[in-house]
Design a protein around this motif. Structure first.
Motif, PDB file in Angstrom:
ATOM      1  N   MET A 105     107.467 108.104 135.373  1.00  9.24           N
ATOM      2  CA  MET A 105     107.943 106.760 135.600  1.00  9.24           C
ATOM      3  C   MET A 105     107.621 105.846 134.412  1.00  9.24           C
ATOM      4  O   MET A 105     108.440 105.043 134.019  1.00  9.24           O
ATOM      5  CB  MET A 105     107.313 106.227 136.895  1.00  9.24           C
ATOM      6  N   LEU A 106     106.422 105.973 133.865  1.00  8.07           N
ATOM      7  CA  LEU A 106     106.051 105.125 132.737  1.00  8.07           C
ATOM      8  C   LEU A 106     106.887 105.442 131.502  1.00  8.07           C
ATOM      9  O   LEU A 106     107.216 104.542 130.728  1.00  8.07           O
ATOM     10  CB  LEU A 106     104.564 105.268 132.441  1.00  8.07           C
ATOM     11  N   ALA A 107     107.242 106.704 131.325  1.00 10.24           N
ATOM     12  CA  ALA A 107     108.089 107.066 130.191  1.00 10.24           C
ATOM     13  C   ALA A 107     109.456 106.389 130.301  1.00 10.24           C
ATOM     14  O   ALA A 107     110.045 106.017 129.281  1.00 10.24           O
ATOM     15  CB  ALA A 107     108.248 108.577 130.109  1.00 10.24           C
ATOM     16  N   VAL A 108     109.932 106.195 131.509  1.00  5.46           N
ATOM     17  CA  VAL A 108     111.212 105.509 131.714  1.00  5.46           C
ATOM     18  C   VAL A 108     111.128 104.079 131.194  1.00  5.46           C
ATOM     19  O   VAL A 108     112.084 103.570 130.603  1.00  5.46           O
ATOM     20  CB  VAL A 108     111.630 105.553 133.203  1.00  5.46           C
ATOM     21  N   ILE A 109     109.999 103.433 131.388  1.00 11.94           N
ATOM     22  CA  ILE A 109     109.801 102.079 130.852  1.00 11.94           C
ATOM     23  C   ILE A 109     109.933 102.102 129.329  1.00 11.94           C
ATOM     24  O   ILE A 109     110.565 101.228 128.739  1.00 11.94           O
ATOM     25  CB  ILE A 109     108.432 101.517 131.280  1.00 11.94           C
ATOM     26  N   GLY A 110     109.347 103.119 128.692  1.00 12.13           N
ATOM     27  CA  GLY A 110     109.464 103.267 127.247  1.00 12.13           C
ATOM     28  C   GLY A 110     110.897 103.484 126.800  1.00 12.13           C
ATOM     29  O   GLY A 110     111.345 102.916 125.808  1.00 12.13           O
ATOM     30  N   VAL A 111     111.635 104.302 127.532  1.00  8.76           N
ATOM     31  CA  VAL A 111     113.042 104.566 127.198  1.00  8.76           C
ATOM     32  C   VAL A 111     113.861 103.286 127.315  1.00  8.76           C
ATOM     33  O   VAL A 111     114.657 102.953 126.429  1.00  8.76           O
ATOM     34  CB  VAL A 111     113.633 105.667 128.107  1.00  8.76           C
ATOM     35  N   ILE A 112     113.679 102.571 128.410  1.00  7.98           N
ATOM     36  CA  ILE A 112     114.438 101.332 128.627  1.00  7.98           C
ATOM     37  C   ILE A 112     114.092 100.295 127.561  1.00  7.98           C
ATOM     38  O   ILE A 112     114.974  99.651 126.990  1.00  7.98           O
ATOM     39  CB  ILE A 112     114.197 100.783 130.049  1.00  7.98           C
ATOM     40  N   GLY A 113     112.808 100.139 127.283  1.00  7.49           N
ATOM     41  CA  GLY A 113     112.397  99.187 126.248  1.00  7.49           C
ATOM     42  C   GLY A 113     112.945  99.548 124.884  1.00  7.49           C
ATOM     43  O   GLY A 113     113.457  98.687 124.158  1.00  7.49           O
ATOM     44  N   ALA A 114     112.862 100.819 124.528  1.00  9.07           N
ATOM     45  CA  ALA A 114     113.384 101.257 123.228  1.00  9.07           C
ATOM     46  C   ALA A 114     114.888 101.064 123.162  1.00  9.07           C
ATOM     47  O   ALA A 114     115.422 100.608 122.144  1.00  9.07           O
ATOM     48  CB  ALA A 114     113.016 102.710 122.974  1.00  9.07           C
TER      49      ALA A 114
ATOM     50  N   ALA B  45     116.701  98.888 124.631  1.00  8.91           N
ATOM     51  CA  ALA B  45     117.040  97.467 124.532  1.00  8.91           C
ATOM     52  C   ALA B  45     116.755  96.889 123.155  1.00  8.91           C
ATOM     53  O   ALA B  45     117.415  95.936 122.727  1.00  8.91           O
ATOM     54  CB  ALA B  45     116.274  96.677 125.591  1.00  8.91           C
ATOM     55  N   LEU B  46     115.785  97.454 122.437  1.00  6.91           N
ATOM     56  CA  LEU B  46     115.323  96.842 121.187  1.00  6.91           C
ATOM     57  C   LEU B  46     115.612  97.650 119.929  1.00  6.91           C
ATOM     58  O   LEU B  46     115.411  97.145 118.825  1.00  6.91           O
ATOM     59  CB  LEU B  46     113.811  96.586 121.286  1.00  6.91           C
ATOM     60  N   VAL B  47     116.065  98.883 120.072  1.00  9.65           N
ATOM     61  CA  VAL B  47     116.160  99.795 118.934  1.00  9.65           C
ATOM     62  C   VAL B  47     117.094  99.289 117.831  1.00  9.65           C
ATOM     63  O   VAL B  47     116.810  99.479 116.646  1.00  9.65           O
ATOM     64  CB  VAL B  47     116.558 101.213 119.398  1.00  9.65           C
ATOM     65  N   ASP B  48     118.195  98.665 118.180  1.00 11.68           N
ATOM     66  CA  ASP B  48     119.154  98.250 117.148  1.00 11.68           C
ATOM     67  C   ASP B  48     118.624  97.137 116.261  1.00 11.68           C
ATOM     68  O   ASP B  48     118.967  97.067 115.086  1.00 11.68           O
ATOM     69  CB  ASP B  48     120.475  97.806 117.786  1.00 11.68           C
ATOM     70  N   ARG B  49     117.790  96.280 116.779  1.00 12.90           N
ATOM     71  CA  ARG B  49     117.312  95.146 115.988  1.00 12.90           C
ATOM     72  C   ARG B  49     115.942  95.369 115.369  1.00 12.90           C
ATOM     73  O   ARG B  49     115.654  94.836 114.312  1.00 12.90           O
ATOM     74  CB  ARG B  49     117.280  93.892 116.867  1.00 12.90           C
ATOM     75  N   TRP B  50     115.078  96.124 116.044  1.00 14.56           N
ATOM     76  CA  TRP B  50     113.694  96.244 115.579  1.00 14.56           C
ATOM     77  C   TRP B  50     113.200  97.684 115.569  1.00 14.56           C
ATOM     78  O   TRP B  50     112.101  97.977 116.032  1.00 14.56           O
ATOM     79  CB  TRP B  50     112.772  95.391 116.450  1.00 14.56           C
ATOM     80  N   MET B  51     113.992  98.587 115.015  1.00 12.80           N
ATOM     81  CA  MET B  51     113.610  99.993 115.064  1.00 12.80           C
ATOM     82  C   MET B  51     112.273 100.264 114.378  1.00 12.80           C
ATOM     83  O   MET B  51     111.403 100.916 114.943  1.00 12.80           O
ATOM     84  CB  MET B  51     114.670 100.902 114.474  1.00 12.80           C
ATOM     85  N   ARG B  52     112.117  99.804 113.153  1.00 10.40           N
ATOM     86  CA  ARG B  52     110.851 100.062 112.440  1.00 10.40           C
ATOM     87  C   ARG B  52     109.666  99.504 113.230  1.00 10.40           C
ATOM     88  O   ARG B  52     108.655 100.173 113.410  1.00 10.40           O
ATOM     89  CB  ARG B  52     110.857  99.462 111.037  1.00 10.40           C
ATOM     90  N   SER B  53     109.791  98.288 113.700  1.00 13.55           N
ATOM     91  CA  SER B  53     108.712  97.683 114.489  1.00 13.55           C
ATOM     92  C   SER B  53     108.431  98.502 115.742  1.00 13.55           C
ATOM     93  O   SER B  53     107.274  98.722 116.104  1.00 13.55           O
ATOM     94  CB  SER B  53     109.062  96.253 114.882  1.00 13.55           C
ATOM     95  N   MET B  54     109.485  98.955 116.399  1.00 15.36           N
ATOM     96  CA  MET B  54     109.313  99.761 117.613  1.00 15.36           C
ATOM     97  C   MET B  54     108.579 101.065 117.302  1.00 15.36           C
ATOM     98  O   MET B  54     107.690 101.478 118.047  1.00 15.36           O
ATOM     99  CB  MET B  54     110.672 100.070 118.242  1.00 15.36           C
TER     100      MET B  54
ATOM    101  N   ALA C 135     104.551 104.559 125.521  1.00 13.64           N
ATOM    102  CA  ALA C 135     104.834 104.664 124.079  1.00 13.64           C
ATOM    103  C   ALA C 135     105.619 105.921 123.757  1.00 13.64           C
ATOM    104  O   ALA C 135     106.589 105.886 122.994  1.00 13.64           O
ATOM    105  CB  ALA C 135     103.526 104.632 123.286  1.00 13.64           C
ATOM    106  N   TYR C 136     105.228 107.040 124.334  1.00 11.83           N
ATOM    107  CA  TYR C 136     105.898 108.306 124.032  1.00 11.83           C
ATOM    108  C   TYR C 136     107.285 108.359 124.663  1.00 11.83           C
ATOM    109  O   TYR C 136     108.171 109.040 124.165  1.00 11.83           O
ATOM    110  CB  TYR C 136     105.047 109.482 124.504  1.00 11.83           C
ATOM    111  N   GLY C 137     107.476 107.611 125.736  1.00 10.86           N
ATOM    112  CA  GLY C 137     108.793 107.550 126.354  1.00 10.86           C
ATOM    113  C   GLY C 137     109.847 106.966 125.429  1.00 10.86           C
ATOM    114  O   GLY C 137     111.036 107.281 125.545  1.00 10.86           O
ATOM    115  N   SER C 138     109.429 106.147 124.487  1.00  8.57           N
ATOM    116  CA  SER C 138     110.378 105.562 123.539  1.00  8.57           C
ATOM    117  C   SER C 138     110.771 106.530 122.430  1.00  8.57           C
ATOM    118  O   SER C 138     111.767 106.313 121.741  1.00  8.57           O
ATOM    119  CB  SER C 138     109.788 104.292 122.917  1.00  8.57           C
ATOM    120  N   ALA C 139     110.023 107.589 122.255  1.00 10.43           N
ATOM    121  CA  ALA C 139     110.235 108.504 121.124  1.00 10.43           C
ATOM    122  C   ALA C 139     111.636 109.098 121.055  1.00 10.43           C
ATOM    123  O   ALA C 139     112.247 109.092 119.972  1.00 10.43           O
ATOM    124  CB  ALA C 139     109.180 109.611 121.124  1.00 10.43           C
ATOM    125  N   PRO C 140     112.203 109.629 122.137  1.00 12.04           N
ATOM    126  CA  PRO C 140     113.548 110.210 121.995  1.00 12.04           C
ATOM    127  C   PRO C 140     114.580 109.218 121.479  1.00 12.04           C
ATOM    128  O   PRO C 140     115.380 109.544 120.602  1.00 12.04           O
ATOM    129  CB  PRO C 140     113.883 110.674 123.418  1.00 12.04           C
TER     130      PRO C 140
END
Length: 139
Positions: free
Chosen positions: A1-10, A12-21, A56-61
């Motif tokens: 479930m927590l990884a899903v939060i990372g996926v959703i957050g990434a 939403a933000l990947v196009d504008r702040w990829m390096r920061s993410m 954090a790791y949920g955002s990796a893919p």
């Protein structure tokens, strides 16, 4: 479930702040490894560290697929194939090397080995330029 939060957050933000993410995710993973390394005997700290790790790791893919796709342009499908092959190879190599470390040194070394690998990832993310440019409207 927590990884899903990372996926959703990434997502939403990947196009504008990829390096920061990528840097934030790497830092959060590093903090989780430090907490586990220092406080392995304290279950509450370990559970909180694992929750942070999961987010954090949920955002990796999302992050690790978006960067090669940006660089590859029209060959994005080839880049994605390379990401999958590299990811699977890294899992195999990590399992093998982690198993060796576990057998030779013990479980207490694993968070510190992970931290060393995260430092390499952070260095690469901090110095790479092409993969982390913001997406402009219409791209």
């Amino acid at each position: 479930m927590l990884a899903v939060i990372g996926v959703i957050g990434a997502g939403a933000l990947v196009d504008r702040w990829m390096r920061s993410m990528v840097l934030v995710a790497t830092a959060l993973l590093g903090l989780a490894m430090i907490a586990i390394g220092l406080f392995a005997g304290q279950p509450v700290v370990v559970f909180v560290a694992l929750a942070v790790w999961g987010i954090a790791y949920g955002s990796a893919p999302t992050l690790l697929q978006a960067a090669p796709a940006r660089i590859a342009g029209d060959a994005a499908d080839v880049a994605q194939s390379m990401v999958v092959a590299t990811w699977n190879g890294a899992i195999a190599a990590g399992a093998f090397l982690g198993g060796l470390a576990l057998d030779e040194v013990g479980v207490e070394v694993l968070p510190w080995l992970a931290l060393a690998l995260l430092a390499v990832a952070a260095l690469i993310a901090a110095t790479a330029r092409a993969a982390f440019r913001p997406v402009r409207a219409g791209e």
